[in-house]
Design a protein around this motif. Structure first.
Motif, mmCIF file in Angstrom:
data_model
loop_
_atom_site.group_PDB
_atom_site.id
_atom_site.type_symbol
_atom_site.label_atom_id
_atom_site.label_comp_id
_atom_site.label_asym_id
_atom_site.label_seq_id
_atom_site.Cartn_x
_atom_site.Cartn_y
_atom_site.Cartn_z
ATOM 1 N N ARG A 15 4.193 -0.195 -8.794
ATOM 2 C CA ARG A 15 3.024 -0.880 -8.252
ATOM 3 C C ARG A 15 1.693 -0.314 -8.726
ATOM 4 O O ARG A 15 0.683 -1.020 -8.739
ATOM 5 N N PHE A 16 1.676 0.970 -9.094
ATOM 6 C CA PHE A 16 0.426 1.617 -9.521
ATOM 7 C C PHE A 16 0.654 2.372 -10.832
ATOM 8 O O PHE A 16 0.452 3.593 -10.898
ATOM 9 N N PRO A 68 -4.670 1.205 -1.276
ATOM 10 C CA PRO A 68 -4.502 -0.155 -0.764
ATOM 11 C C PRO A 68 -3.569 -0.941 -1.674
ATOM 12 O O PRO A 68 -3.284 -0.512 -2.806
ATOM 13 N N PRO A 69 -3.071 -2.087 -1.233
ATOM 14 C CA PRO A 69 -2.216 -2.882 -2.110
ATOM 15 C C PRO A 69 -2.939 -3.216 -3.412
ATOM 16 O O PRO A 69 -4.143 -3.476 -3.405
ATOM 17 N N PRO A 70 -2.246 -3.204 -4.535
ATOM 18 C CA PRO A 70 -2.900 -3.547 -5.800
ATOM 19 C C PRO A 70 -3.281 -5.022 -5.816
ATOM 20 O O PRO A 70 -2.696 -5.835 -5.076
ATOM 21 N N LEU A 85 -8.364 2.425 -8.347
ATOM 22 C CA LEU A 85 -7.456 1.777 -7.392
ATOM 23 C C LEU A 85 -8.031 1.699 -5.984
ATOM 24 O O LEU A 85 -7.326 1.312 -5.046
ATOM 25 N N ASP A 86 -9.310 2.063 -5.820
ATOM 26 C CA ASP A 86 -9.971 2.027 -4.512
ATOM 27 C C ASP A 86 -9.280 2.936 -3.485
ATOM 28 O O ASP A 86 -9.210 2.620 -2.289
ATOM 29 N N SER A 111 0.847 -1.198 0.000
ATOM 30 C CA SER A 111 0.000 0.000 0.000
ATOM 31 C C SER A 111 0.887 1.255 0.000
ATOM 32 O O SER A 111 2.113 1.177 0.156
ATOM 33 N N ALA A 112 0.256 2.400 -0.156
ATOM 34 C CA ALA A 112 1.000 3.659 -0.165
ATOM 35 C C ALA A 112 0.140 4.759 0.427
ATOM 36 O O ALA A 112 -1.086 4.763 0.275
ATOM 37 N N LEU A 113 0.791 5.698 1.100
ATOM 38 C CA LEU A 113 0.130 6.876 1.637
ATOM 39 C C LEU A 113 0.774 8.093 0.978
ATOM 40 O O LEU A 113 1.975 8.324 1.110
#
Length: 333
Positions: A87-88, A219-221, A172-173, A66-68
């Motif tokens: 990742r995204f 969130p994580p992909p 990507l939610d 995940s990422a912030l």
């Protein structure tokens, strides 16, 4: 341009206090949209509260994938971040498809999400517009509406949302982190951040006055997901989407779609999550017939006007091509 005062907030509490003191105050980050609207006379805040120096300028990559993303991270920095690109990738692609390199260097993540519509009638203060003056009318319905929305519209507004980044985040939610004037915090899925026009087109988001976006969380992909952002526009650079699609898919061992996420841009007053198409495709074999039927089901509720009816077929084709091409890439991997 109306005269205004300026204050640079040292921290979130100071920004909130300034906002609470002045009913005519507004936050400013990069200002790439707000300043234009001020010059046009569309908006005239009495106080600009600069939040661009608040400590929300970091991208945190977590061990779970995940990422912030801080709200003051610049669009250019986000697009070029190695972890985001890995990742995204559709988020990076969406950012690079928007605006220009110069604007991406200035524009912030929070500001991008809150940019206003580019409808010509909204930006022209000599024309009526229900967004600017509720009850004054929507001349776009009978006038120039080629670039405007076909989904989620009402008899009071047919404007479309301009953000490319927002479309990717919805697919990507992503979740927005908010801080209220009284210091309280809450989270809102980006897909639920925006309000459809209905009979209150002047209200565009669920934010209360003084709410500050502090971060966006990804969130994580999905495992083994392939993703892409595709944008159709009138010219290659510095143009808003006629239709865009953010697509992410995971393919099961038997060739069916294990996970599929689709969001559309340029067709609605908000980034449009294509949940009807997703539901039809999840667990299905992604052949041409299934893809086209799912896309048509998603667009069945469209309310096109004479000059933007082409968007229905264009969006259908982009959904089909978006999933089909990612599946083909998976097969070749």
């Amino acid at each position: 341009m109306k005269e205004f005062a300026y204050a640079r907030a040292g921290d979130a509490a100071e920004a909130a206090a300034l906002m609470a003191e002045r009913p005519d105050a507004t936050y400013i980050g990069g200002g790439t949209n707000l300043v234009d609207l001020m010059k046009l006379g569309v908006t005239g805040p009495g106080l600009l509260i600069d939040v661009s120096r608040l400590p929300y300028d970091r991208i945190e990559h977590r061990a779970d994938g995940s990422a912030l993303i801080g709200a003051t991270v610049r669009n250019g920095a986000l697009a070029g971040d190695p972890g985001i690109r890995e990742r995204f990738p559709l988020l990076s692609q969406a950012l690079l498809a928007g605006a220009s390199g110069q604007l991406r260097t200035v524009a912030t993540v929070g500001g991008n999400l809150l940019q206003r519509t580019r409808c010509g009638y909204f930006q022209d203060v000599t024309k009526p517009c229900n967004k600017r003056e509720p009850g004054s009318g929507c001349p776009a319905i009978e006038g120039a509406h080629r670039d405007l929305a076909v989904l989620g519209t009402s008899d009071h507004c047919v404007a479309s949302h301009p953000s490319d980044m927002g479309v990717a985040l919805v697919a990507l939610d992503a979740v927005a982190h908010l801080r209220s004037v009284d210091g309280g915090t809450r989270t809102v899925p980006v897909a639920e951040l925006y309000v459809l026009p209905g009979d209150t087109p002047h209200r565009e988001t669920v934010l209360d006055r003084g709410d500050l976006i502090t971060a966006v969380e990804l969130p994580p992909p999905p495992p083994a997901a392939r993703m892409r952002y595709r944008k159709v526009r009138d010219r290659w650079s510095y143009a808003f989407a006629l239709v865009s699609v953010a697509t992410a898919v995971s393919v099961a061992e038997d060739g069916s779609l294990d996970d599929v996420r689709i969001a559309l841009g340029g067709v609605a007053p908000r980034p449009w999550r294509a949940r009807i198409a997703e539901e039809r495709l999840r667990g299905a074999r992604p052949d041409e017939k299934a893809l086209r039927e799912a896309a048509r089901a998603e667009l069945a509720g469209a309310r096109p006007l004479p000059d933007n009816a082409f968007k229905v077929d264009l969006a259908t084709d982009l959904i089909v091509a978006g999933v089909r091409d990612l599946v083909a890439r998976k097969d070749r991997a």
